[in-house]
Scaffold this motif. Structure first.
Motif, PDB file in Angstrom:
ATOM      1  N   GLY A 323       0.788  -1.229   0.000  1.00  0.00           N
ATOM      2  CA  GLY A 323       0.000   0.000   0.000  1.00  0.00           C
ATOM      3  C   GLY A 323       0.813   1.268   0.000  1.00  0.00           C
ATOM      4  O   GLY A 323       0.328   2.312  -0.423  1.00  0.00           O
ATOM      5  N   THR A 324       2.061   1.199   0.485  1.00  0.00           N
ATOM      6  CA  THR A 324       2.831   2.440   0.635  1.00  0.00           C
ATOM      7  C   THR A 324       4.153   2.467  -0.120  1.00  0.00           C
ATOM      8  O   THR A 324       4.752   3.535  -0.247  1.00  0.00           O
ATOM      9  CB  THR A 324       3.141   2.711   2.127  1.00  0.00           C
ATOM     10  N   GLN A 325       4.637   1.322  -0.609  1.00  0.00           N
ATOM     11  CA  GLN A 325       5.995   1.295  -1.171  1.00  0.00           C
ATOM     12  C   GLN A 325       6.069   0.872  -2.634  1.00  0.00           C
ATOM     13  O   GLN A 325       7.160   0.763  -3.175  1.00  0.00           O
ATOM     14  CB  GLN A 325       6.870   0.331  -0.336  1.00  0.00           C
ATOM     15  N   THR A 326       4.946   0.603  -3.279  1.00  0.00           N
ATOM     16  CA  THR A 326       5.012   0.105  -4.659  1.00  0.00           C
ATOM     17  C   THR A 326       4.908   1.210  -5.705  1.00  0.00           C
ATOM     18  O   THR A 326       5.242   1.006  -6.861  1.00  0.00           O
ATOM     19  CB  THR A 326       3.881  -0.920  -4.927  1.00  0.00           C
ATOM     20  N   THR A 327       4.422   2.392  -5.313  1.00  0.00           N
ATOM     21  CA  THR A 327       4.142   3.447  -6.282  1.00  0.00           C
ATOM     22  C   THR A 327       5.332   4.379  -6.467  1.00  0.00           C
ATOM     23  O   THR A 327       5.946   4.824  -5.500  1.00  0.00           O
ATOM     24  CB  THR A 327       2.921   4.276  -5.831  1.00  0.00           C
ATOM     25  N   ILE A 459       5.006  -3.058 -16.108  1.00  0.00           N
ATOM     26  CA  ILE A 459       4.733  -1.703 -15.646  1.00  0.00           C
ATOM     27  C   ILE A 459       3.247  -1.403 -15.786  1.00  0.00           C
ATOM     28  O   ILE A 459       2.603  -1.824 -16.753  1.00  0.00           O
ATOM     29  CB  ILE A 459       5.589  -0.683 -16.421  1.00  0.00           C
ATOM     30  N   ASP A 460       2.707  -0.712 -14.778  1.00  0.00           N
ATOM     31  CA  ASP A 460       1.334  -0.198 -14.829  1.00  0.00           C
ATOM     32  C   ASP A 460       1.421   1.319 -14.738  1.00  0.00           C
ATOM     33  O   ASP A 460       2.169   1.851 -13.910  1.00  0.00           O
ATOM     34  CB  ASP A 460       0.505  -0.721 -13.649  1.00  0.00           C
ATOM     35  N   VAL A 472       3.107   5.263 -11.200  1.00  0.00           N
ATOM     36  CA  VAL A 472       3.645   4.117 -11.936  1.00  0.00           C
ATOM     37  C   VAL A 472       3.977   3.026 -10.923  1.00  0.00           C
ATOM     38  O   VAL A 472       4.557   3.301  -9.867  1.00  0.00           O
ATOM     39  CB  VAL A 472       4.912   4.514 -12.719  1.00  0.00           C
ATOM     40  N   VAL A 473       3.609   1.792 -11.245  1.00  0.00           N
ATOM     41  CA  VAL A 473       3.975   0.649 -10.412  1.00  0.00           C
ATOM     42  C   VAL A 473       4.771  -0.328 -11.268  1.00  0.00           C
ATOM     43  O   VAL A 473       4.343  -0.711 -12.355  1.00  0.00           O
ATOM     44  CB  VAL A 473       2.733  -0.041  -9.807  1.00  0.00           C
ATOM     45  N   ILE A 474       5.963  -0.688 -10.779  1.00  0.00           N
ATOM     46  CA  ILE A 474       6.837  -1.633 -11.482  1.00  0.00           C
ATOM     47  C   ILE A 474       6.791  -2.938 -10.697  1.00  0.00           C
ATOM     48  O   ILE A 474       6.911  -2.944  -9.478  1.00  0.00           O
ATOM     49  CB  ILE A 474       8.271  -1.084 -11.546  1.00  0.00           C
ATOM     50  N   LYS A 475       6.643  -4.066 -11.411  1.00  0.00           N
ATOM     51  CA  LYS A 475       6.353  -5.309 -10.690  1.00  0.00           C
ATOM     52  C   LYS A 475       6.710  -6.525 -11.527  1.00  0.00           C
ATOM     53  O   LYS A 475       7.121  -6.401 -12.681  1.00  0.00           O
ATOM     54  CB  LYS A 475       4.859  -5.350 -10.382  1.00  0.00           C
ATOM     55  N   THR A 476       6.544  -7.685 -10.905  1.00  0.00           N
ATOM     56  CA  THR A 476       6.582  -8.944 -11.634  1.00  0.00           C
ATOM     57  C   THR A 476       5.202  -9.580 -11.518  1.00  0.00           C
ATOM     58  O   THR A 476       4.438  -9.245 -10.628  1.00  0.00           O
ATOM     59  CB  THR A 476       7.625  -9.915 -11.053  1.00  0.00           C
TER      60      THR A 476
END
Length: 481
Positions: A323-327, A459-460, A472-476
């Motif tokens: 909730g706080t560290q992905t954006t 990426i979203d 922006v959210v970077i993820k797998t």
């Protein structure tokens, strides 16, 4: 927020963690502000994060042992939103993460995407053991500890089904590793064994021990298993995974090179160690090996060789991280068409220029073909983002040349009407985006900068905010079966 003041903005973020044992929701508020001076190019940053609401800890609703009760999870989230006083349309960023053994359920992918679609304007779906470890390390405080102390610290997040390790030094990720170790890998029904997970059955076989569903609860046998789990974690932290540990390994072996100075435990099992939560905050009662595993961790001599750092969060580390560290926040000088946002689950293909324009231009056409082969091999029109790195100084004519090269290369895509998504390290997004539109006015262009991603990331990109930036959210996205 006042419309005439685009220098500041507040947005709401949600974190939803659906784990092997528990499901949790966190609502946070991010404060955004232009940190550049009045005569400088805008630089919007997140300057403050405030947690507004923490849900109780709920037992993850399952329909059967192999499927999640999607309707019950959605009802639970809706109920918590109401208690927090927010609606899905208020949520501008955040993540739904599915963790541990829950990510192996047959409807895991459907559930996490469905929930992310209904729980907010831009709430992304995430999964994968490496990402779990990274997010938990940020939620537990290990990441901040590494930045503050300059030490190499491993955060081991142990939930119901997996132990996700992430190693940081001075705020830099050194590596990850995940083991099938968790509190719910053996479950009881009173005095008998109700279930044993397949990796533990393999460990039992290797140890020459017999334990089956329906057997009576034999504390001495089970303690041997939890002691083995604790020793296995110690061997993993020492980068010394042995043959008997292999049934517990999920994915790759430890991939960091540095020796670890300190360790931190988070997750549900660490709550058994530290008891951070008030009893009223948790609505869950378990009949599993979680308490015994915590005892084995405390008694493990190999683990006691490291300094133990107390976490800021235990069982809520992952949901707070989500909730706080992905954006991240893009640069303010970007080119986007708001009608095409949000964009989700775009794989990233990197094109390094090597600080030479001609070298980079020569790679573009082949890179687009390779991206098509990797991400859209059936030529169904699956979109992807091009990440341009190591770009040299660009003059006006250079930008025009680059725009023409990109437009020529993407003509081979099966769906030419889908947005052309360009991510830049350098501050060229606005001028490149505008030039691309001039070259081909019918082409939709999303061009953003000041974002660091890696080849193969997903990426979203969220909706345009009032401060003229996008979240922006970077993820797998790995659903391990």
């Amino acid at each position: 927020m006042k419309r005439y003041d685009p220098q500041k903005e507040e947005i709401l973020s949600a974190g939803i963690d659906i784990g092997t044992s528990t499901t949790k929701v966190v609502i946070s508020k991010f404060s955004l502000m232009n940190m550049a001076g009045g005569t400088h190019m805008p630089r919007i940053e997140i300057i403050d994060k405030e947690i507004l609401y923490r849900s109780p800890i709920f037992r993850t609703p399952l329909q059967t042992r192999t499927s999640i009760d999607i309707e019950a999870v959605e009802k639970l989230v809706k109920q918590e939103y109401q208690l927090a006083g927010v609606s899905p349309s208020d949520i501008k960023t955040g993540a739904v993460i599915i963790t541990g053994e829950t990510a192996t359920k047959e409807n895991a992918q459907q559930m996490v995407h469905q929930l992310s679609d209904h729980a907010g304007d831009f709430l992304v779906a995430t999964a994968g053991p490496d990402l779990e470890g990274i997010i938990a390390a940020k939620g537990s405080g290990a990441y901040e500890y590494s930045k503050k102390m300059g030490k190499t610290i491993a955060n081991i997040d142990i939930g119901g089904g997996t132990a996700n390790a992430a190693v940081y030094k001075s705020g830099r990720l050194l590596g990850t590793c995940t083991l099938h170790i968790g509190g719910r890998l053996i479950e009881f029904n009173g005095g008998t064994i109700q279930s044993i997970s397949p990796p533990i059955l393999k460990v039992l076989e290797n140890m020459g021990m017999s334990l089956e569903e329906g057997d009576r609860r034999d504390e001495s046998k089970i303690k041997k298993i939890t002691d083995f789990m604790a020793d296995s974690i110690a061997r993993m932290l020492n980068r010394n995974v042995s043959e008997p540990d292999l049934p517990l390994l999920l994915g790759h072996k430890p991939n960091w090179l540095e020796d670890i100075d300190a360790i931190m435990f988070s997750g549900g099992v660490s709550e058994c160690l530290y008891e951070h939560e008030e009893h009223a905050a948790s609505q869950t009662q378990y009949d599993d090996i979680g308490q015994m595993l915590a005892a084995s961790l405390k008694e493990c001599k190999a683990l006691l060789e490291w300094e133990w750092v107390t976490p800021v969060e235990t069982v809520r580390a992952t949901v707070l991280g989500a909730g706080t560290q992905t954006t991240e926040i893009s640069g303010a000088t970007i080119h986007v068409d708001g009608r095409d946002l949000p964009l989700r689950n775009l794989p990233v293909y990197q094109i390094p220029f090597g600080h030479q324009l001609e070298e980079g231009l020569s790679r573009i056409s082949q890179a687009v073909e390779e991206a098509l082969d990797v991400y859209d091999s059936q030529r169904e029109g699956i979109n992807f983002a091009l990440y341009l790195t190591e770009i040299p100084y660009l003059g006006f004519r250079d930008v025009q040349t680059l725009a023409h090269a990109l437009m020529d290369a993407v003509k081979t895509k099966p769906k030419t009407d889908q947005p052309l998504v360009i991510i830049l390290e350098s501050d060229h997004a606005k001028v490149l985006g505008q030039t691309l539109k001039t070259v081909n006015p019918s082409q939709t262009v999303i061009c953003i900068d000041q974002i660091n991603v890696e080849h193969g990331d997903y990426i979203d990109i969220g909706n345009l905010l009032q401060t003229s930036v996008v979240p922006v959210v970077i993820k797998t996205l790995t659903f391990h079966h």
